[in-house]
Design a protein around this motif. Structure first.
Motif, PDB file in Angstrom:
ATOM      1  N   ASN A 136       0.839  -1.196   0.000  1.00 19.24           N
ATOM      2  CA  ASN A 136       0.000   0.000   0.000  1.00 19.24           C
ATOM      3  C   ASN A 136       0.881   1.257   0.000  1.00 19.24           C
ATOM      4  OD1 ASN A 136      -2.431   1.336   0.063  1.00 19.24           O
ATOM      5  ND2 ASN A 136      -2.858   0.986   2.220  1.00 19.24           N
ATOM      6  N   THR A 137       0.840   2.071  -1.068  1.00 24.59           N
ATOM      7  CA  THR A 137       0.051   1.907  -2.278  1.00 24.59           C
ATOM      8  C   THR A 137       0.610   0.763  -3.130  1.00 24.59           C
ATOM      9  OG1 THR A 137       1.369   3.488  -3.604  1.00 24.59           O
ATOM     10  CG2 THR A 137      -0.390   4.374  -2.278  1.00 24.59           C
ATOM     11  N   VAL A 145      -4.730   2.791  -3.599  1.00 25.96           N
ATOM     12  CA  VAL A 145      -4.730   2.791  -2.138  1.00 25.96           C
ATOM     13  C   VAL A 145      -5.658   1.705  -1.616  1.00 25.96           C
ATOM     14  CG1 VAL A 145      -5.237   4.147  -0.074  1.00 25.96           C
ATOM     15  CG2 VAL A 145      -4.271   5.274  -2.108  1.00 25.96           C
ATOM     16  N   ALA A 175      -0.452   6.977   0.349  1.00 20.09           N
ATOM     17  CA  ALA A 175      -1.784   6.507   0.711  1.00 20.09           C
ATOM     18  C   ALA A 175      -2.382   7.377   1.800  1.00 20.09           C
ATOM     19  CB  ALA A 175      -1.719   5.055   1.169  1.00 20.09           C
TER      20      ALA A 175
END
Length: 345
Positions: A136-137, A145, A175
């Motif tokens: 994430n990302t 995300v 994110a």
């Protein structure tokens, strides 16, 4: 050249250079470097974990996490396009002696039910699941995300099965900025986390891994085994401190540049954006031009723009600190030129 190959190409700021020069240093293997200790304490606090450890790269950080969490012959569950699976040289097998169990996600995010179905270990014919890895990302899914709510569902599955969860959060700050939420909203649902200082945050070298004190003690030994024990490392920690304290909020500027560029691409015939842009990565589909991504990248280079061929017909464009709005506008002009004058003919 306008360099959109990756946010890893960012150059450190003048303030970072000055802080490197001024940094108070000591032998970090003896844990005598005060600047490194300051960076690690700052990172642990930002990530909501007991302790943090500086590592030389995101790959090293991810691999240390796998080595600490897993035993020989175990298996890790991860998304099929994840960086750990696709871009770390098979290190999980080479170093940890484990095998990956890749499962298909939706734009890089795995479903909790799919993860639960993939957990194995009661049958002697099967590898034992030792770890769940998230990203994430998600790089390969276009910087998408995964929300903390989705991460919570996966974390609850992991807890039921007594499994640790590691987050490859190389771009976790992107994110957090995209959702306007603190990093702890994400990291509360993982056992350990890795974040990169040398991508969008602009530091020259390094990543951070964070987790419990017990995890970091084991991670420190694995870092030494992998050749990552450093001496007067305060010169690397100093720009890392600037990265975490001064460079996070400005990531929104990179996101806006990427979204604007995606809008220009949408308006051009023969080009389209493969994924909705959420952060600083644009995946451009050039299949309708009749060119491969490598051919298209060569045309871009001839016109002053560097990009990466990411799949047979997908070109990746990444915005970052060293790319201005003027650069992005010029990139859009180059794309219009290629479509109207070269590809169109």
């Amino acid at each position: 050249m306008i360099d959109l190959r990756s946010d890893t190409v960012t150059k450190l700021t003048d303030r970072m250079r000055q802080k490197m020069y001024e940094a108070e240093v000591g032998d970090d293997v003896y844990r005598d470097d005060p600047t490194m200790r300051k960076l690690e304490e700052l990172a642990a606090d930002m990530l909501g974990k007991e302790e943090a450890l500086f590592v030389t790269s995101g790959t090293q950080g991810n691999q240390i996490a796998v080595l600490v969490h897993c035993s020989l012959g175990q298996e890790i569950i991860l998304e099929e396009g994840s960086h750990i699976f696709r871009y770390e040289g098979g290190a999980t097998s080479a170093f940890a002696g484990i095998q990956p169990f890749p499962i298909k996600g939706e734009r890089g995010s795995m479903n909790a039910l799919d993860i639960e179905a993939a957990i194995r270990g009661s049958d002697i014919h099967e590898a034992e699941t030792g770890l769940i890895c998230l990203e994430n990302t998600h790089n390969r899914a276009g910087g998408t995300v995964t929300t903390p709510e989705s991460m919570k569902e996966i974390y609850e599955v992991a807890k039921r099965h007594h499994l640790p969860v590691h987050l490859d959060g190389a771009r976790l700050m992107n994110a957090a900025v995209a959702l306007k939420r603190p990093m702890t909203d994400f990291t509360q649902y993982v056992t350990t986390v890795q974040i990169c200082l040398s991508k969008g945050l602009g530091a020259p070298v390094g990543s951070i891994i964070a987790g419990s004190s017990e995890f970091i003690a084991k991670a420190r030994k694995w870092r030494k085994r992998l050749g990552g024990g450093l001496r007067q490392s305060g010169v690397l920690a100093a720009p890392g401190i600037i990265a975490l304290t001064e460079m996070v909020d400005r990531l929104d500027e990179d996101h806006q540049h990427a979204k604007w560029l995606a809008e220009q691409i949408h308006a051009l015939p023969q080009l389209r954006v493969a994924f909705e842009v959420e952060t600083n990565i644009v995946m451009m589909d050039v299949s309708e031009t009749g060119l491969t991504s490598k051919q298209f990248v060569e045309l871009l280079k001839e016109n002053g723009v560097l990009a990466n061929p990411f799949a047979p017909t997908i070109v990746r464009l990444v915005t970052h600190y060293d790319v201005s709005r003027v650069d992005i506008e010029q990139t859009a002009d180059v794309l219009r030129l290629l479509v109207s004058e070269k590809i169109g003919k």
